[in-house]
Design a protein around this motif. Structure first.
Motif, mmCIF file in Angstrom:
data_model
loop_
_atom_site.group_PDB
_atom_site.id
_atom_site.type_symbol
_atom_site.label_atom_id
_atom_site.label_comp_id
_atom_site.label_asym_id
_atom_site.label_seq_id
_atom_site.Cartn_x
_atom_site.Cartn_y
_atom_site.Cartn_z
ATOM 1 N N TRP A 122 6.908 -9.174 2.016
ATOM 2 C CA TRP A 122 7.194 -10.281 1.089
ATOM 3 C C TRP A 122 7.320 -9.771 -0.335
ATOM 4 O O TRP A 122 8.255 -10.116 -1.059
ATOM 5 N N TRP A 123 6.376 -8.920 -0.739
ATOM 6 C CA TRP A 123 6.435 -8.359 -2.091
ATOM 7 C C TRP A 123 7.705 -7.528 -2.280
ATOM 8 O O TRP A 123 8.372 -7.611 -3.324
ATOM 9 N N GLU A 124 8.054 -6.718 -1.287
ATOM 10 C CA GLU A 124 9.242 -5.871 -1.400
ATOM 11 C C GLU A 124 10.514 -6.717 -1.516
ATOM 12 O O GLU A 124 11.447 -6.362 -2.236
ATOM 13 N N LYS A 125 10.540 -7.836 -0.820
ATOM 14 C CA LYS A 125 11.724 -8.699 -0.837
ATOM 15 C C LYS A 125 11.801 -9.536 -2.102
ATOM 16 O O LYS A 125 12.873 -9.667 -2.712
ATOM 17 N N LYS A 126 10.676 -10.094 -2.530
ATOM 18 C CA LYS A 126 10.668 -11.053 -3.629
ATOM 19 C C LYS A 126 10.383 -10.428 -4.996
ATOM 20 O O LYS A 126 10.960 -10.832 -5.999
ATOM 21 N N HIS A 127 9.455 -9.472 -5.040
ATOM 22 C CA HIS A 127 9.017 -8.917 -6.327
ATOM 23 C C HIS A 127 8.767 -7.416 -6.215
ATOM 24 O O HIS A 127 7.656 -6.939 -6.477
ATOM 25 N N PRO A 128 9.766 -6.631 -5.828
ATOM 26 C CA PRO A 128 9.539 -5.197 -5.623
ATOM 27 C C PRO A 128 9.075 -4.480 -6.882
ATOM 28 O O PRO A 128 8.349 -3.483 -6.797
ATOM 29 N N ASP A 129 9.460 -4.978 -8.054
ATOM 30 C CA ASP A 129 9.081 -4.307 -9.293
ATOM 31 C C ASP A 129 7.638 -4.582 -9.701
ATOM 32 O O ASP A 129 7.138 -3.978 -10.663
ATOM 33 N N LEU A 130 6.950 -5.470 -8.966
ATOM 34 C CA LEU A 130 5.551 -5.763 -9.283
ATOM 35 C C LEU A 130 4.579 -4.951 -8.439
ATOM 36 O O LEU A 130 3.364 -5.110 -8.558
ATOM 37 N N LEU A 131 5.103 -4.066 -7.601
ATOM 38 C CA LEU A 131 4.272 -3.117 -6.857
ATOM 39 C C LEU A 131 4.274 -1.782 -7.602
ATOM 40 O O LEU A 131 5.324 -1.296 -8.024
ATOM 41 N N LEU A 132 3.098 -1.203 -7.761
ATOM 42 C CA LEU A 132 2.984 0.061 -8.484
ATOM 43 C C LEU A 132 3.605 1.195 -7.677
ATOM 44 O O LEU A 132 3.335 1.328 -6.483
ATOM 45 N N ARG A 133 4.414 2.012 -8.349
ATOM 46 C CA ARG A 133 5.107 3.114 -7.675
ATOM 47 C C ARG A 133 4.911 4.413 -8.451
ATOM 48 O O ARG A 133 4.775 4.422 -9.675
ATOM 49 N N SER A 134 4.905 5.495 -7.706
ATOM 50 C CA SER A 134 4.819 6.817 -8.305
ATOM 51 C C SER A 134 6.174 7.194 -8.906
ATOM 52 O O SER A 134 7.160 6.465 -8.768
ATOM 53 N N ALA A 135 6.230 8.354 -9.535
ATOM 54 C CA ALA A 135 7.467 8.796 -10.179
ATOM 55 C C ALA A 135 8.608 8.943 -9.187
ATOM 56 O O ALA A 135 9.782 8.760 -9.551
ATOM 57 N N ASP A 136 8.286 9.232 -7.930
ATOM 58 C CA ASP A 136 9.342 9.382 -6.924
ATOM 59 C C ASP A 136 9.641 8.075 -6.195
ATOM 60 O O ASP A 136 10.414 8.061 -5.227
ATOM 61 N N GLY A 137 9.051 6.974 -6.641
ATOM 62 C CA GLY A 137 9.369 5.661 -6.087
ATOM 63 C C GLY A 137 8.492 5.209 -4.940
ATOM 64 O O GLY A 137 8.682 4.102 -4.421
ATOM 65 N N ASP A 138 7.524 6.027 -4.532
ATOM 66 C CA ASP A 138 6.638 5.642 -3.432
ATOM 67 C C ASP A 138 5.573 4.658 -3.916
ATOM 68 O O ASP A 138 5.111 4.733 -5.064
ATOM 69 N N ILE A 141 -0.960 3.505 -2.979
ATOM 70 C CA ILE A 141 -1.734 2.799 -1.964
ATOM 71 C C ILE A 141 -3.229 3.048 -2.114
ATOM 72 O O ILE A 141 -3.662 4.174 -2.370
ATOM 73 N N ASP A 142 -4.017 2.001 -1.962
ATOM 74 C CA ASP A 142 -5.451 2.141 -1.748
ATOM 75 C C ASP A 142 -5.613 2.575 -0.302
ATOM 76 O O ASP A 142 -5.492 1.768 0.624
ATOM 77 N N GLU A 143 -5.870 3.846 -0.089
ATOM 78 C CA GLU A 143 -5.855 4.412 1.254
ATOM 79 C C GLU A 143 -6.942 3.844 2.160
ATOM 80 O O GLU A 143 -6.779 3.803 3.381
ATOM 81 N N ASP A 144 -8.053 3.410 1.586
ATOM 82 C CA ASP A 144 -9.128 2.878 2.412
ATOM 83 C C ASP A 144 -8.729 1.588 3.104
ATOM 84 O O ASP A 144 -9.214 1.277 4.190
ATOM 85 N N TRP A 145 -7.846 0.809 2.473
ATOM 86 C CA TRP A 145 -7.431 -0.481 3.030
ATOM 87 C C TRP A 145 -5.931 -0.580 3.256
ATOM 88 O O TRP A 145 -5.438 -1.610 3.697
ATOM 89 N N SER A 191 -5.283 4.484 -9.050
ATOM 90 C CA SER A 191 -3.851 4.403 -9.393
ATOM 91 C C SER A 191 -3.218 5.746 -9.698
ATOM 92 O O SER A 191 -2.096 5.809 -10.184
ATOM 93 N N ASP A 192 -3.922 6.836 -9.425
ATOM 94 C CA ASP A 192 -3.405 8.174 -9.737
ATOM 95 C C ASP A 192 -3.062 8.318 -11.218
ATOM 96 O O ASP A 192 -2.099 9.012 -11.584
ATOM 97 N N GLY A 193 -3.815 7.632 -12.063
ATOM 98 C CA GLY A 193 -3.614 7.746 -13.505
ATOM 99 C C GLY A 193 -2.482 6.888 -14.053
ATOM 100 O O GLY A 193 -2.203 6.955 -15.258
ATOM 101 N N LEU A 194 -1.864 6.072 -13.219
ATOM 102 C CA LEU A 194 -0.737 5.249 -13.682
ATOM 103 C C LEU A 194 -1.186 3.966 -14.366
ATOM 104 O O LEU A 194 -0.405 3.336 -15.096
ATOM 105 N N LEU A 195 -2.436 3.559 -14.127
ATOM 106 C CA LEU A 195 -2.999 2.376 -14.765
ATOM 107 C C LEU A 195 -4.287 2.768 -15.470
ATOM 108 O O LEU A 195 -4.904 3.782 -15.137
ATOM 109 N N ASP A 196 -4.704 1.948 -16.425
ATOM 110 C CA ASP A 196 -5.951 2.250 -17.112
ATOM 111 C C ASP A 196 -6.814 1.000 -17.263
ATOM 112 O O ASP A 196 -6.402 -0.105 -16.917
ATOM 113 N N ARG A 197 -8.021 1.213 -17.775
ATOM 114 C CA ARG A 197 -8.981 0.120 -17.879
ATOM 115 C C ARG A 197 -8.492 -0.965 -18.825
ATOM 116 O O ARG A 197 -8.738 -2.153 -18.590
ATOM 117 N N ALA A 198 -7.813 -0.596 -19.905
ATOM 118 C CA ALA A 198 -7.318 -1.588 -20.858
ATOM 119 C C ALA A 198 -6.324 -2.542 -20.193
ATOM 120 O O ALA A 198 -6.327 -3.754 -20.459
#
Length: 303
Positions: A122-138, A141-145, A191-198
């Protein structure tokens, strides 16, 4: 008006894996509501009309119930069941059936910072730009869940996401919940450093404002290092998993004037929690899969 296709129900089964310390013109909304009702969806299921769902920080249409009842409480994310005798506060998933527990102070679980695995399409179809992606577009993922992180890196994306998540809050209010358990505040640490606490804090402010607009209290979920920002972020109480195990209960207790729900998953940690915090905080021992009462593996004890 956009496509009214509803996303899949978002349910998080079981208890989140712990992380070590340090370790969201008057006619238009009415027409949208009518169309959604006829389609079988609710405003909590779509963000295709951002003007109707965009939060307005600082404004509230109703006063949230901010005073949690005294002990005890129950944590029922794995599935609803009749609360144990004497329980006055119940946390359930927003998709639970039945929704709130009769006669209790009900808190609605919402996965606010990550996408459920069964909702990725659903996210990929409706709001793909709202999912966090790495520099290569992947997807990141929270690997635990196996949950993709939501992209809260810019003000525009945070406001759009707050419209979606805030719609779920509205659904919780409509169902009769009194508070929100907004999970994964600490997702920036994964987030592999892509997001921060602020950025996480800025999104939390939007979510708190939206919850208060709906007449709901909202709780900080984990992220003990952010408890000191309680007033700035607008949280009303805290939900702390394994704070006795990781010696974090004091940070929550001090910041939230003891309005803290503690969930431990090991009996020895319950012993510590009850000894050190049982007279101040609400504590429960649950099995890590949060199995409903009556099913094999169910554990449910208090101080």
């Amino acid at each position: 008006m956009g496509n009214l296709t509803c996303p899949p129900p978002l349910r998080r089964q079981g208890a989140p894996v712990p992380f070590l310390p340090a370790t969201r013109t008057a006619v238009a909304p009415l027409l949208l509501t009518l169309a959604l009702a006829l389609s079988g969806c609710t405003s909590a299921d779509t963000a295709d009309e951002p003007a109707a769902s965009k939060p307005t920080p600082g404004k509230s249409t109703a006063g949230p119930v901010r005073q949690l009842p005294e002990q005890p409480f129950d944590y029922q994310l794995g599935g609803p069941y009749d609360p144990p005798e004497g329980v006055r506060t119940v946390v359930r998933d927003r998709t639970a059936d039945p929704d709130p527990a009769s006669g209790a102070y009900n808190i609605c679980y919402v996965n606010a910072y990550q996408a459920q695995p069964d909702a990725i399409d659903w996210w990929e179809k409706k709001h793909p730009d709202l999912l966090l992606r790495s520099a290569d577009g992947d997807l990141v993922i929270d690997e635990d869940w196996q949950e993709p992180l939501l992209d809260i890196s810019t003000a525009d994306r945070r406001e759009r996401l707050a419209g979606i998540v805030g719609g779920w809050f509205d659904g919780c209010a409509k169902d009769g919940f009194a508070g929100i358990d907004a999970d994964n505040l600490d997702s920036y640490l994964r987030s592999d450093g892509l997001l921060d606490r602020a950025q996480a804090a800025a999104f939390a402010k939007l979510l708190s404002a939206r919850a208060h607009r709906a007449g709901l209290a909202i709780g900080q979920k984990n992220a003990a290092e952010m408890a000191k920002l309680r007033t700035e972020l607008g949280f009303d109480f805290a939900i702390a998993e394994e704070c006795a195990r990781y010696q974090e209960c004091g940070a929550y207790a001090d910041a939230y004037d003891d309005k803290v729900l503690v969930i431990e998953y090991r009996r020895k940690d319950l012993t510590v929690a009850c000894r050190d915090w049982g007279k101040r905080l609400m504590v429960v021992l649950r099995d890590r899969d949060l199995v409903p009462a009556g099913e094999p593996g169910h554990v449910n004890e208090r101080c």
